[in-house]
Design an enzyme around this catalytic site. Structure first.
Site, PDB file in Angstrom:
ATOM      1  N   GLY A   1    -108.877  13.721 -28.430  1.00  0.00           N
ATOM      2  CA  GLY A   1    -107.625  13.013 -28.149  1.00  0.00           C
ATOM      3  C   GLY A   1    -106.417  13.865 -28.518  1.00  0.00           C
ATOM      4  O   GLY A   1    -105.464  13.993 -27.735  1.00  0.00           O
TER       5      GLY A   1
ATOM      6  N   HIS B   1    -111.574  14.218 -23.524  1.00  0.00           N
ATOM      7  CA  HIS B   1    -113.021  13.954 -23.584  1.00  0.00           C
ATOM      8  C   HIS B   1    -113.763  14.802 -22.544  1.00  0.00           C
ATOM      9  O   HIS B   1    -114.847  15.309 -22.814  1.00  0.00           O
ATOM     10  CB  HIS B   1    -113.305  12.469 -23.369  1.00  0.00           C
ATOM     11  CG  HIS B   1    -112.757  11.610 -24.481  1.00  0.00           C
ATOM     12  ND1 HIS B   1    -112.976  11.890 -25.810  1.00  0.00           N
ATOM     13  CD2 HIS B   1    -111.987  10.489 -24.458  1.00  0.00           C
ATOM     14  CE1 HIS B   1    -112.372  10.978 -26.561  1.00  0.00           C
ATOM     15  NE2 HIS B   1    -111.758  10.117 -25.766  1.00  0.00           N
TER      16      HIS B   1
ATOM     17  N   ASP C   1    -114.999  15.781 -33.017  1.00  0.00           N
ATOM     18  CA  ASP C   1    -113.728  15.069 -33.150  1.00  0.00           C
ATOM     19  C   ASP C   1    -112.555  15.920 -32.658  1.00  0.00           C
ATOM     20  O   ASP C   1    -112.621  17.151 -32.695  1.00  0.00           O
ATOM     21  CB  ASP C   1    -113.540  14.678 -34.626  1.00  0.00           C
ATOM     22  CG  ASP C   1    -112.508  13.574 -34.818  1.00  0.00           C
ATOM     23  OD1 ASP C   1    -112.199  12.860 -33.828  1.00  0.00           O
ATOM     24  OD2 ASP C   1    -112.006  13.424 -35.943  1.00  0.00           O
TER      25      ASP C   1
ATOM     26  N   LEU D   1    -135.158  22.970 -27.405  1.00  0.00           N
ATOM     27  CA  LEU D   1    -134.192  22.311 -28.286  1.00  0.00           C
ATOM     28  C   LEU D   1    -134.260  20.786 -28.155  1.00  0.00           C
ATOM     29  O   LEU D   1    -134.248  20.243 -27.053  1.00  0.00           O
ATOM     30  CB  LEU D   1    -132.777  22.783 -27.925  1.00  0.00           C
ATOM     31  CG  LEU D   1    -131.627  22.149 -28.728  1.00  0.00           C
ATOM     32  CD1 LEU D   1    -131.584  22.703 -30.144  1.00  0.00           C
ATOM     33  CD2 LEU D   1    -130.289  22.380 -28.027  1.00  0.00           C
TER      34      LEU D   1
HETATM   35  C1  IPE Z   1    -116.112   9.873 -35.275  1.00  0.00           C
HETATM   36  O1  IPE Z   1    -114.826  10.147 -34.819  1.00  0.00           O
HETATM   37  C2  IPE Z   1    -116.950   9.405 -34.142  1.00  0.00           C
HETATM   38  C3  IPE Z   1    -117.283  10.409 -33.132  1.00  0.00           C
HETATM   39  C4  IPE Z   1    -116.989  11.669 -33.187  1.00  0.00           C
HETATM   40  C5  IPE Z   1    -118.028   9.907 -32.025  1.00  0.00           C
HETATM   41  P1  IPE Z   1    -113.653   9.078 -34.923  1.00  0.00           P
HETATM   42  O2  IPE Z   1    -112.447   9.757 -34.405  1.00  0.00           O
HETATM   43  O3  IPE Z   1    -114.053   7.820 -34.284  1.00  0.00           O
HETATM   44  O4  IPE Z   1    -113.581   8.851 -36.503  1.00  0.00           O
HETATM   45  P2  IPE Z   1    -112.389   8.341 -37.425  1.00  0.00           P
HETATM   46  O5  IPE Z   1    -111.839   7.098 -36.811  1.00  0.00           O
HETATM   47  O6  IPE Z   1    -111.385   9.440 -37.475  1.00  0.00           O
HETATM   48  O7  IPE Z   1    -113.040   8.132 -38.753  1.00  0.00           O
HETATM   49  C1  IPE Z   2    -113.695  12.528 -29.844  1.00  0.00           C
HETATM   50  O1  IPE Z   2    -112.489  12.726 -30.444  1.00  0.00           O
HETATM   51  C2  IPE Z   2    -114.576  11.618 -30.597  1.00  0.00           C
HETATM   52  C3  IPE Z   2    -114.962  10.398 -29.865  1.00  0.00           C
HETATM   53  C4  IPE Z   2    -114.900   9.231 -30.432  1.00  0.00           C
HETATM   54  C5  IPE Z   2    -115.458  10.498 -28.501  1.00  0.00           C
HETATM   55  P1  IPE Z   2    -111.402  11.587 -30.629  1.00  0.00           P
HETATM   56  O2  IPE Z   2    -111.275  10.774 -29.385  1.00  0.00           O
HETATM   57  O3  IPE Z   2    -111.656  10.817 -31.874  1.00  0.00           O
HETATM   58  O4  IPE Z   2    -110.119  12.485 -30.810  1.00  0.00           O
HETATM   59  P2  IPE Z   2    -108.932  12.293 -31.823  1.00  0.00           P
HETATM   60  O5  IPE Z   2    -109.534  12.158 -33.180  1.00  0.00           O
HETATM   61  O6  IPE Z   2    -108.209  11.052 -31.409  1.00  0.00           O
HETATM   62  O7  IPE Z   2    -108.113  13.528 -31.683  1.00  0.00           O
HETATM   63 MG    MG Z   3    -111.164  11.085 -33.800  1.00  0.00          MG
END
Ligand code: IPE
Ligand code: IPE
Ligand code: MG
Length: 243
Positions: free
Chosen positions: A26, A40, A23, A134
């Site tokens: 973004g 990403h 996570d 792995l």
């Molecule tokens: C969880 O992250 C999903 C992935 C990392 C693929 P999100 O950014 O989608 O989760 P929330 O919305 O913060 O719970």
């Molecule tokens: C990557 O992080 C997780 C995916 C869903 C690919 P995010 O895209 O959720 O990034 P943030 O949480 O908005 O920073």
């Molecule tokens: Mg996120």
């Protein structure tokens, strides 16, 4: 190779199966005034070090949460960019992954993905099918609740077909009908970028996993930070309800 243990003060008790909720891509991009897709891509670049470190530490399975069943709520431009990255990732990395003996597996429902992305995933699984290194599991269009629904349907079908009796259903029946069937028990879940929740990831499998949350955004989560989460894991006392 083994000097990672020395470098980071690790003992041989490494988790067998690690899962990462990747996570913060973004926010990483926003902090730099870049479009979210750049975040990403930067996250994708991080994978090489994590996969290599996992192999070197002797971790058997690494499961990466790449796209949740809820991520379809995002703008179509971002969803498309993510699925394009899947193709880009394998074009760039498949040969090296294969040479290193990595076995790729997808958990989740790839049916709704664009054809190109599906092809890249299927080709990667086929190519690395016999590798013994792995086990790299990519959770794509994965949701734990939908996984459990799928498992219940499969078990109900077996009951209807007279293959098993209701009274025979036990934990192993459920486990063998999850995407993670055949993988080692989940030992450690890491979530980057500060949020402390599972977001519909591996709910059944997480029963006795250790959870480690770090504030670092995923694109900045490199070897040293990963090793630090393993060190944190090694400090935990796992009692499984016992004393
Ligand atoms: C969880 O992250 C999903 C992935 C990392 C693929 P999100 O950014 O989608 O989760 P929330 O919305 O913060 O719970
Ligand atoms: C990557 O992080 C997780 C995916 C869903 C690919 P995010 O895209 O959720 O990034 P943030 O949480 O908005 O920073
Ligand atoms: Mg996120």
């Amino acid at each position: 190779m083994t000097d990672l243990f020395e470098k980071y003060g690790l003992n041989p008790n490494v988790p067998q199966h690690v899962a990462i909720i990747m996570d913060g891509n973004g926010r990483w991009a926003k902090q730099r005034g870049l479009p979210r897709a750049s975040g990403h891509r930067a996250g994708m670049e991080t994978l090489r070090a994590l996969i290599e470190t996992s192999s070197q530490l002797g971790i058997k399975a690494l499961t990466l949460y790449a796209f949740s069943t809820e991520n379809w709520k995002r703008p179509i431009t971002e969803v498309s960019a993510l699925f394009d990255l899947v193709v880009e990732y394998f074009v760039k990395e498949i040969d090296e992954l294969h040479e290193n003996g990595v076995k790729i597996n997808v958990i989740g429902d790839i049916e709704p993905l664009p054809q190109r992305s599906r092809n890249a995933l299927v080709a990667a699984m086929q190519k690395t099918h016999e590798n013994g290194g792995l086990m790299l599991n990519l959770a794509i269009n994965y949701g734990a609740r939908s996984e459990l629904c799928m498992a219940v349907k499969k078990i109900a079908e077996c009951v209807t077909a007279g293959e098993i009796a209701v009274s025979d259903i036990d934990e192993s029946t459920i486990e063998s009908n999850l995407y993670t069937a055949g993988l080692p028990e989940l030992d450690l879940i890491i979530r980057t970028a500060g949020e402390q929740r599972l977001s519909n990831f591996l709910l059944y499998q997480a029963a006795y996993a250790e959870l480690v949350f770090v504030n670092t955004y995923f694109p900045d989560f490199g070897e040293a930070e990963y090793a630090a989460t393993i060190a944190e894991f090694q400090k935990r006392s796992r009692r499984y309800g016992g004393l």
